[in-house]
Design a protein around this motif. Structure first.
Motif, PDB file in Angstrom:
ATOM      1  N   MET A 177      30.531  10.125  50.025  1.00 17.02           N
ATOM      2  CA  MET A 177      30.820  10.405  51.430  1.00 17.02           C
ATOM      3  C   MET A 177      31.264  11.853  51.640  1.00 17.02           C
ATOM      4  SD  MET A 177      33.565   8.633  54.081  1.00 17.02           S
ATOM      5  CE  MET A 177      33.144   6.981  53.542  1.00 17.02           C
ATOM      6  N   PHE A 178      30.894  12.375  52.800  1.00 17.86           N
ATOM      7  CA  PHE A 178      31.371  13.679  53.279  1.00 17.86           C
ATOM      8  C   PHE A 178      31.973  13.481  54.658  1.00 17.86           C
ATOM      9  CE2 PHE A 178      30.827  17.375  55.993  1.00 17.86           C
ATOM     10  CZ  PHE A 178      31.316  18.410  55.209  1.00 17.86           C
ATOM     11  N   GLN A 179      33.110  14.152  54.920  1.00 19.07           N
ATOM     12  CA  GLN A 179      33.717  14.146  56.250  1.00 19.07           C
ATOM     13  C   GLN A 179      33.929  15.584  56.701  1.00 19.07           C
ATOM     14  OE1 GLN A 179      34.652  11.779  58.499  1.00 19.07           O
ATOM     15  NE2 GLN A 179      34.064   9.966  57.286  1.00 19.07           N
ATOM     16  N   LEU A 180      33.485  15.873  57.922  1.00 17.09           N
ATOM     17  CA  LEU A 180      33.673  17.202  58.504  1.00 17.09           C
ATOM     18  C   LEU A 180      34.953  17.213  59.325  1.00 17.09           C
ATOM     19  CD1 LEU A 180      32.716  20.057  59.116  1.00 17.09           C
ATOM     20  CD2 LEU A 180      31.333  19.141  60.980  1.00 17.09           C
ATOM     21  N   GLY A 181      35.887  18.075  58.951  1.00 16.66           N
ATOM     22  CA  GLY A 181      37.152  18.180  59.657  1.00 16.66           C
ATOM     23  C   GLY A 181      38.305  17.663  58.831  1.00 16.66           C
ATOM     24  N   ALA A 182      39.417  18.393  58.852  1.00 18.00           N
ATOM     25  CA  ALA A 182      40.558  18.044  58.021  1.00 18.00           C
ATOM     26  C   ALA A 182      41.183  16.712  58.424  1.00 18.00           C
ATOM     27  CB  ALA A 182      41.608  19.162  58.096  1.00 18.00           C
TER      28      ALA A 182
ATOM     29  N   THR B 274      38.964  13.852  57.463  1.00 20.95           N
ATOM     30  CA  THR B 274      38.957  13.701  56.007  1.00 20.95           C
ATOM     31  C   THR B 274      40.160  12.905  55.519  1.00 20.95           C
ATOM     32  OG1 THR B 274      37.736  15.775  55.645  1.00 20.95           O
ATOM     33  CG2 THR B 274      39.056  14.948  53.818  1.00 20.95           C
ATOM     34  N   MET B 275      41.349  13.291  55.966  1.00 25.28           N
ATOM     35  CA  MET B 275      42.552  12.619  55.485  1.00 25.28           C
ATOM     36  C   MET B 275      42.627  11.172  55.965  1.00 25.28           C
ATOM     37  SD  MET B 275      43.928  14.615  53.428  1.00 25.28           S
ATOM     38  CE  MET B 275      45.402  13.650  53.128  1.00 25.28           C
ATOM     39  N   ALA B 276      42.113  10.915  57.164  1.00 25.80           N
ATOM     40  CA  ALA B 276      42.117   9.541  57.672  1.00 25.80           C
ATOM     41  C   ALA B 276      41.137   8.662  56.902  1.00 25.80           C
ATOM     42  CB  ALA B 276      41.772   9.544  59.156  1.00 25.80           C
ATOM     43  N   ALA B 277      40.038   9.247  56.450  1.00 22.48           N
ATOM     44  CA  ALA B 277      39.011   8.487  55.732  1.00 22.48           C
ATOM     45  C   ALA B 277      39.385   8.230  54.278  1.00 22.48           C
ATOM     46  CB  ALA B 277      37.679   9.228  55.790  1.00 22.48           C
ATOM     47  N   TYR B 278      40.231   9.089  53.706  1.00 24.15           N
ATOM     48  CA  TYR B 278      40.452   9.019  52.263  1.00 24.15           C
ATOM     49  C   TYR B 278      40.987   7.680  51.757  1.00 24.15           C
ATOM     50  CZ  TYR B 278      41.735   9.701  47.503  1.00 24.15           C
ATOM     51  OH  TYR B 278      41.837   9.528  46.154  1.00 24.15           O
ATOM     52  N   PRO B 279      41.958   7.034  52.391  1.00 24.62           N
ATOM     53  CA  PRO B 279      42.459   5.764  51.835  1.00 24.62           C
ATOM     54  C   PRO B 279      41.366   4.724  51.613  1.00 24.62           C
ATOM     55  CG  PRO B 279      43.937   6.562  53.543  1.00 24.62           C
ATOM     56  CD  PRO B 279      42.724   7.443  53.582  1.00 24.62           C
TER      57      PRO B 279
ATOM     58  N   ASN C  39      38.292  13.794  64.582  1.00 30.96           N
ATOM     59  CA  ASN C  39      39.702  13.431  64.657  1.00 30.96           C
ATOM     60  C   ASN C  39      39.985  12.267  63.701  1.00 30.96           C
ATOM     61  OD1 ASN C  39      38.949  10.975  65.981  1.00 30.96           O
ATOM     62  ND2 ASN C  39      39.097  11.957  67.992  1.00 30.96           N
ATOM     63  N   SER C  40      41.242  11.875  63.619  1.00 32.25           N
ATOM     64  CA  SER C  40      41.663  10.854  62.659  1.00 32.25           C
ATOM     65  C   SER C  40      41.053   9.489  62.952  1.00 32.25           C
ATOM     66  CB  SER C  40      43.194  10.750  62.649  1.00 32.25           C
ATOM     67  OG  SER C  40      43.780  11.969  62.225  1.00 32.25           O
ATOM     68  N   ALA C  41      41.085   9.088  64.222  1.00 31.93           N
ATOM     69  CA  ALA C  41      40.524   7.779  64.571  1.00 31.93           C
ATOM     70  C   ALA C  41      39.042   7.720  64.229  1.00 31.93           C
ATOM     71  CB  ALA C  41      40.738   7.490  66.057  1.00 31.93           C
TER      72      ALA C  41
ATOM     73  N   GLY D 277      37.603   9.468  61.920  1.00 32.16           N
ATOM     74  CA  GLY D 277      37.488   9.450  60.468  1.00 32.16           C
ATOM     75  C   GLY D 277      37.575   8.044  59.920  1.00 32.16           C
ATOM     76  N   VAL D 278      38.502   7.245  60.464  1.00 34.42           N
ATOM     77  CA  VAL D 278      38.651   5.851  60.040  1.00 34.42           C
ATOM     78  C   VAL D 278      37.405   5.047  60.404  1.00 34.42           C
ATOM     79  CG1 VAL D 278      39.926   3.717  60.437  1.00 34.42           C
ATOM     80  CG2 VAL D 278      41.163   5.866  60.140  1.00 34.42           C
ATOM     81  N   ALA D 279      36.967   5.181  61.661  1.00 31.58           N
ATOM     82  CA  ALA D 279      35.822   4.397  62.136  1.00 31.58           C
ATOM     83  C   ALA D 279      34.550   4.719  61.355  1.00 31.58           C
ATOM     84  CB  ALA D 279      35.603   4.652  63.629  1.00 31.58           C
ATOM     85  N   SER D 280      34.306   6.010  61.128  1.00 33.23           N
ATOM     86  CA  SER D 280      33.084   6.390  60.414  1.00 33.23           C
ATOM     87  C   SER D 280      33.144   5.974  58.956  1.00 33.23           C
ATOM     88  CB  SER D 280      32.844   7.903  60.535  1.00 33.23           C
ATOM     89  OG  SER D 280      33.924   8.642  59.996  1.00 33.23           O
ATOM     90  N   ALA D 281      34.318   6.126  58.329  1.00 38.90           N
ATOM     91  CA  ALA D 281      34.459   5.777  56.906  1.00 38.90           C
ATOM     92  C   ALA D 281      34.269   4.282  56.683  1.00 38.90           C
ATOM     93  CB  ALA D 281      35.824   6.217  56.389  1.00 38.90           C
TER      94      ALA D 281
END
Length: 424
Positions: free
Chosen positions: A131-136, A139-144, A111-113, A115-119
């Motif tokens: 970096m690789f993120q599984l899940g749309a 992914t979008m949360a991690a990109y910034p 999920n988005s939260a 994604g932020v925490a892992s990134a």
């Protein structure tokens, strides 16, 4: 040839155990077994030895779902598959220099939260190069955060239209659904023009739209009627009978729905065809092979395609972990394989000083991987490309653990067919 579109019903009806109770039993057992074994066997980070003379270390960070239900089915097996792939790859050479990947894993909870925490953990504490993120949504949360630090992010599950010039460091190797479906829809429009009612069921989140939006695009192109049925993205198995009842009310010819719902569809008299990328032989219980034969079509990155290296990798995984590597999880190591080949093609792994050269190579190179030839493409769709695609297979279930190959497209043919649909 060798299959029929609507074969006679030859299986016995399930007795003494309803589909619903059987599914709950299978899902709970599968989740517990996979979680327990993977937690025991897997490691928090992997990637081989460090400190080898003359070998430089590259840090590859992975945001995977490691705790929720999708973690049991996809995330944990993907982590173990990545560790195994990295161990088998070992030391590799780029531009005369020896390298080895060190892998880092963080729970993105799909999920988005998460994604932020892992990134933030992977970038600011582990200082990963890639970096690789599984899940749309993740992914979008991690990109910034990746954009800010100029770290390439390899995402998954996004519609191709969500990549673009405003996200120069975003690529997508897995879950590039735009390139999974054209092979099937082109074939069915040619061979079975009598079929024109399509019903699709998916979760109402970014990943679900990443799957269904390209299906809708194909239906528009080939003149098919389609209906989308959206279900809440709760992360737990839904009650399928009410959903299937709604699907059947549309009298469909072609259905995209979770494999978990196939038995309920057949019980309600469905005689049409299913199409899918992820078909499992064990996870949801033994498939009804008699019903599936001639009626279940597999396309895209299906593990049942004609790729001997993928088959051998899955066999080694099962020997090592005692579990079957599921279809989607089996495709995750392609990020590791493809980017290693891209670095070798670029002749540099210096992400700090040669990032532009690495990205330019990724945008133009065609490299080999266990799934055949691989390349990033899609500029006609989003203005930048960065959408990973491989050879596209179309298989049909033809018997117990048997898959007849109907058509194989080269990576260039697959891209051209997809771009034709989006250029209309």
């Amino acid at each position: 040839g060798g299959f029929t579109l609507k074969s006679p019903a030859t299986c016995k009806r399930i007795k003494n155990l309803t589909w619903r109770s059987r599914m709950k039993k299978w899902l709970s057992v599968a989740a517990v077994v996979v979680l327990c074994l993977s937690l025991v066997i897997g490691a928090a980070c992997g990637g081989g030895k460090t400190g080898e003379e003359g070998v430089k270390e590259l840090k590859f960070g992975f945001g995977l779902p490691l705790s929720v239900l999708v973690g049991a089915v996809v995330g944990l097996p993907a982590r173990d598959a990545l560790n195994m792939a990295n161990e088998e790859m070992g030391v590799f050479e780029v531009g005369g220099q020896k390298y080895r990947w060190k892998l880092f894993f963080e729970d993105n909870k799909f999920n988005s939260a998460g994604g932020v925490a892992s990134a933030t953990k992977l970038i600011f504490e582990d200082h990963v190069d890639f970096m690789f993120q599984l899940g749309a949504d993740a992914t979008m949360a991690a990109y910034p955060y990746c954009h800010e630090r100029k770290v390439i992010l390899d995402g998954s599950g996004l519609p191709a239209t969500m990549l673009g010039p405003d996200k120069p460091y975003l690529f997508q190797t897995n879950g590039t659904w735009d390139y999974y479906w054209p092979n099937f829809f082109d074939w069915v429009s040619r061979e079975h023009p009598e079929l024109h009612k399509v019903v699709c069921v998916s979760s109402d989140d970014l990943m679900g739209h990443g799957v269904l939006d390209p299906i809708n695009k194909n239906c528009d192109y080939y003149g098919l009627d389609y209906t989308n049925i959206w279900i809440p993205p709760t992360g737990i198995t839904p009650e399928w009978y009410p959903i299937v009842t709604k699907v059947m009310s549309h009298d469909p010819d072609i259905v995209y729905i979770s494999q978990q719902a196939y038995d309920a569809m057949w019980e309600m008299g469905y005689k049409g065809i299913f199409f899918e990328t992820d078909f499992e032989e064990e996870l949801w219980g033994e498939p009804n092979w008699d019903k599936a034969a001639g009626h279940v079509y597999l396309t895209g990155l299906a593990a049942q395609g004609p790729w001997p290296e993928v088959k051998a990798f899955r066999e080694r995984y099962k020997e090592r972990y005692g579990l079957t590597l599921m279809t989607y999880a089996a495709g995750i190591p392609m990020s590791l394989w493809a980017w290693t080949a891209i670095l070798q093609e670029a002749g540099t792994a210096d992400f700090e000083n040669d990032l532009d050269k690495i990205m330019e190579t990724a945008e133009t190179a065609v490299v080999d991987c266990p799934y055949g030839q691989f390349m990033y493409t899609g500029e006609v769709i989003n203005g930048i490309g960065h959408c990973g695609t491989v050879e596209s297979t179309l298989n049909v279930v033809s018997g117990p653990r048997q898959y007849e190959l109907i058509r194989l497209l080269t990576v260039e043919e697959n891209a051209a067919m997809t771009h034709k649909i989006y250029s209309r």
